[in-house]
Design a protein around this motif. Sequence first.
Motif, mmCIF file in Angstrom:
data_model
loop_
_atom_site.group_PDB
_atom_site.id
_atom_site.type_symbol
_atom_site.label_atom_id
_atom_site.label_comp_id
_atom_site.label_asym_id
_atom_site.label_seq_id
_atom_site.Cartn_x
_atom_site.Cartn_y
_atom_site.Cartn_z
ATOM 1 N N TRP A 62 -28.368 94.210 -54.279
ATOM 2 C CA TRP A 62 -29.503 93.926 -55.158
ATOM 3 C C TRP A 62 -30.238 95.227 -55.504
ATOM 4 O O TRP A 62 -30.682 95.413 -56.642
ATOM 5 N N PHE A 63 -30.394 96.126 -54.531
ATOM 6 C CA PHE A 63 -31.111 97.379 -54.755
ATOM 7 C C PHE A 63 -30.523 98.134 -55.948
ATOM 8 O O PHE A 63 -31.248 98.566 -56.853
ATOM 9 N N PHE A 64 -29.210 98.262 -55.980
ATOM 10 C CA PHE A 64 -28.579 98.995 -57.080
ATOM 11 C C PHE A 64 -28.671 98.225 -58.389
ATOM 12 O O PHE A 64 -28.840 98.817 -59.456
ATOM 13 N N ALA A 65 -28.560 96.876 -58.325
ATOM 14 C CA ALA A 65 -28.714 96.078 -59.547
ATOM 15 C C ALA A 65 -30.118 96.221 -60.109
ATOM 16 O O ALA A 65 -30.308 96.316 -61.331
ATOM 17 N N ASP A 66 -31.113 96.256 -59.231
ATOM 18 C CA ASP A 66 -32.495 96.391 -59.683
ATOM 19 C C ASP A 66 -32.743 97.779 -60.264
ATOM 20 O O ASP A 66 -33.446 97.928 -61.272
ATOM 21 N N ARG A 67 -32.176 98.825 -59.652
ATOM 22 C CA ARG A 67 -32.356 100.178 -60.185
ATOM 23 C C ARG A 67 -31.701 100.307 -61.561
ATOM 24 O O ARG A 67 -32.233 100.965 -62.454
ATOM 25 N N GLN A 68 -30.545 99.682 -61.736
ATOM 26 C CA GLN A 68 -29.903 99.722 -63.053
ATOM 27 C C GLN A 68 -30.758 99.010 -64.093
ATOM 28 O O GLN A 68 -30.869 99.464 -65.239
ATOM 29 N N ALA A 69 -31.365 97.890 -63.693
ATOM 30 C CA ALA A 69 -32.239 97.167 -64.614
ATOM 31 C C ALA A 69 -33.460 98.006 -64.975
ATOM 32 O O ALA A 69 -33.924 97.991 -66.121
ATOM 33 N N GLN A 70 -33.985 98.765 -64.001
ATOM 34 C CA GLN A 70 -35.159 99.594 -64.270
ATOM 35 C C GLN A 70 -34.860 100.705 -65.278
ATOM 36 O O GLN A 70 -35.763 101.162 -65.984
ATOM 37 N N LEU A 71 -33.608 101.141 -65.337
ATOM 38 C CA LEU A 71 -33.237 102.122 -66.357
ATOM 39 C C LEU A 71 -33.502 101.587 -67.760
ATOM 40 O O LEU A 71 -33.749 102.346 -68.694
ATOM 41 N N ARG A 72 -33.456 100.246 -67.894
ATOM 42 C CA ARG A 72 -33.709 99.609 -69.192
ATOM 43 C C ARG A 72 -35.154 99.103 -69.296
ATOM 44 O O ARG A 72 -35.479 98.365 -70.224
ATOM 45 N N GLY A 73 -35.983 99.462 -68.305
ATOM 46 C CA GLY A 73 -37.355 98.976 -68.290
ATOM 47 C C GLY A 73 -37.449 97.527 -67.881
ATOM 48 O O GLY A 73 -38.432 96.837 -68.194
ATOM 49 N N ASP A 74 -36.447 97.029 -67.155
ATOM 50 C CA ASP A 74 -36.362 95.624 -66.758
ATOM 51 C C ASP A 74 -36.326 95.543 -65.241
ATOM 52 O O ASP A 74 -36.446 96.549 -64.543
ATOM 53 N N ARG A 75 -36.149 94.355 -64.698
ATOM 54 C CA ARG A 75 -36.014 94.152 -63.263
ATOM 55 C C ARG A 75 -34.901 93.142 -62.994
ATOM 56 O O ARG A 75 -34.385 92.494 -63.917
ATOM 57 N N ALA A 76 -34.532 92.983 -61.721
ATOM 58 C CA ALA A 76 -33.546 91.991 -61.295
ATOM 59 C C ALA A 76 -34.209 91.037 -60.310
ATOM 60 O O ALA A 76 -34.093 91.202 -59.092
ATOM 61 N N PRO A 77 -34.951 90.033 -60.806
ATOM 62 C CA PRO A 77 -35.572 89.062 -59.902
ATOM 63 C C PRO A 77 -34.507 88.339 -59.084
ATOM 64 O O PRO A 77 -33.377 88.155 -59.542
ATOM 65 N N TRP A 78 -34.869 87.898 -57.880
ATOM 66 C CA TRP A 78 -33.871 87.354 -56.964
ATOM 67 C C TRP A 78 -34.359 86.068 -56.308
ATOM 68 O O TRP A 78 -35.556 85.798 -56.223
ATOM 69 N N VAL A 79 -33.389 85.302 -55.832
ATOM 70 C CA VAL A 79 -33.640 84.088 -55.044
ATOM 71 C C VAL A 79 -32.662 84.080 -53.882
ATOM 72 O O VAL A 79 -31.448 84.257 -54.073
ATOM 73 N N ALA A 80 -33.176 83.904 -52.666
ATOM 74 C CA ALA A 80 -32.307 83.730 -51.495
ATOM 75 C C ALA A 80 -31.851 82.276 -51.451
ATOM 76 O O ALA A 80 -32.678 81.359 -51.516
ATOM 77 N N VAL A 81 -30.542 82.071 -51.345
ATOM 78 C CA VAL A 81 -29.958 80.727 -51.370
ATOM 79 C C VAL A 81 -29.274 80.441 -50.037
ATOM 80 O O VAL A 81 -28.510 81.276 -49.528
ATOM 81 N N SER A 82 -29.544 79.263 -49.494
ATOM 82 C CA SER A 82 -28.860 78.824 -48.271
ATOM 83 C C SER A 82 -28.498 77.352 -48.428
ATOM 84 O O SER A 82 -29.379 76.497 -48.547
ATOM 85 N N ILE A 83 -27.200 77.069 -48.472
ATOM 86 C CA ILE A 83 -26.707 75.691 -48.569
ATOM 87 C C ILE A 83 -26.236 75.256 -47.184
ATOM 88 O O ILE A 83 -25.455 75.965 -46.541
ATOM 89 N N MET A 84 -26.703 74.099 -46.733
ATOM 90 C CA MET A 84 -26.312 73.580 -45.424
ATOM 91 C C MET A 84 -25.593 72.245 -45.624
ATOM 92 O O MET A 84 -26.180 71.265 -46.091
#
Length: 239
Positions: free
Chosen positions: A182-204
Amino acid sequence: MDKSAPNLEPTSHETPKLQLKPSQWVLLGFLLVLFLVGTLPGFFRGGWSWSDMPDIQALPQLQTIRREGLTVPGWETTSHDTIQVGARRWSLQSLKQNDTEVLLLLFPQNYYKDQPQVEWMDLQGLQSLRTDSHRTLQLTLDSPQPVTINARFFRAWNPHQTYALVQWYAWHNGGSPAPSHWFFADRQAQLRGDRAPWVAVSIMIPMEPLGDIETVATIAQSLGQDIQKELMTTIFQPE
């Protein structure tokens, strides 16, 4: 001047040359990449990225997850609530399809500076779950854009129940169980002035006591893909 006079320049105190092992050069290169990825986006915008990150445009949609849960096509939500796990409040849904019932836990990003920190470890501690049979479960989406995610897939149990668990972090164009991805995806998004919002998912997925997780692998994969697709199309798209 006597050319045969001995050279009086010191020779025993010359500055030694810096010699690094190949592994040390690799480490230095990796640290340099981290530095550049973390600082260059902010440099070109006139500020440092860690102190002036762009806002999360999808925060309103992320906040609806705790209030309403996530609608998963083909699955009926039979109940929805929130639970406190440590310092975090998760969305908890019961989903049903025919005779199959599962639990879906989602922890959406709260604040634009929040970073994923393996939140689901608190879930395992809450229920005193022991785990084994760890492997990767590949989630593949063909639309709206090709995405492949290698989610965590393993068995977990306590004296009362056995589950198959699927876990990963989802973001707008991908996902991974590793926060570093996620860190690298978010940094790439910041290059475009954007972000990479996230959700932690756990299926049981409840199972027979100490049963074989491969018996529910197909359901786990299909549901995981449906959840990722729904997050990408309805949550991560700003209004």
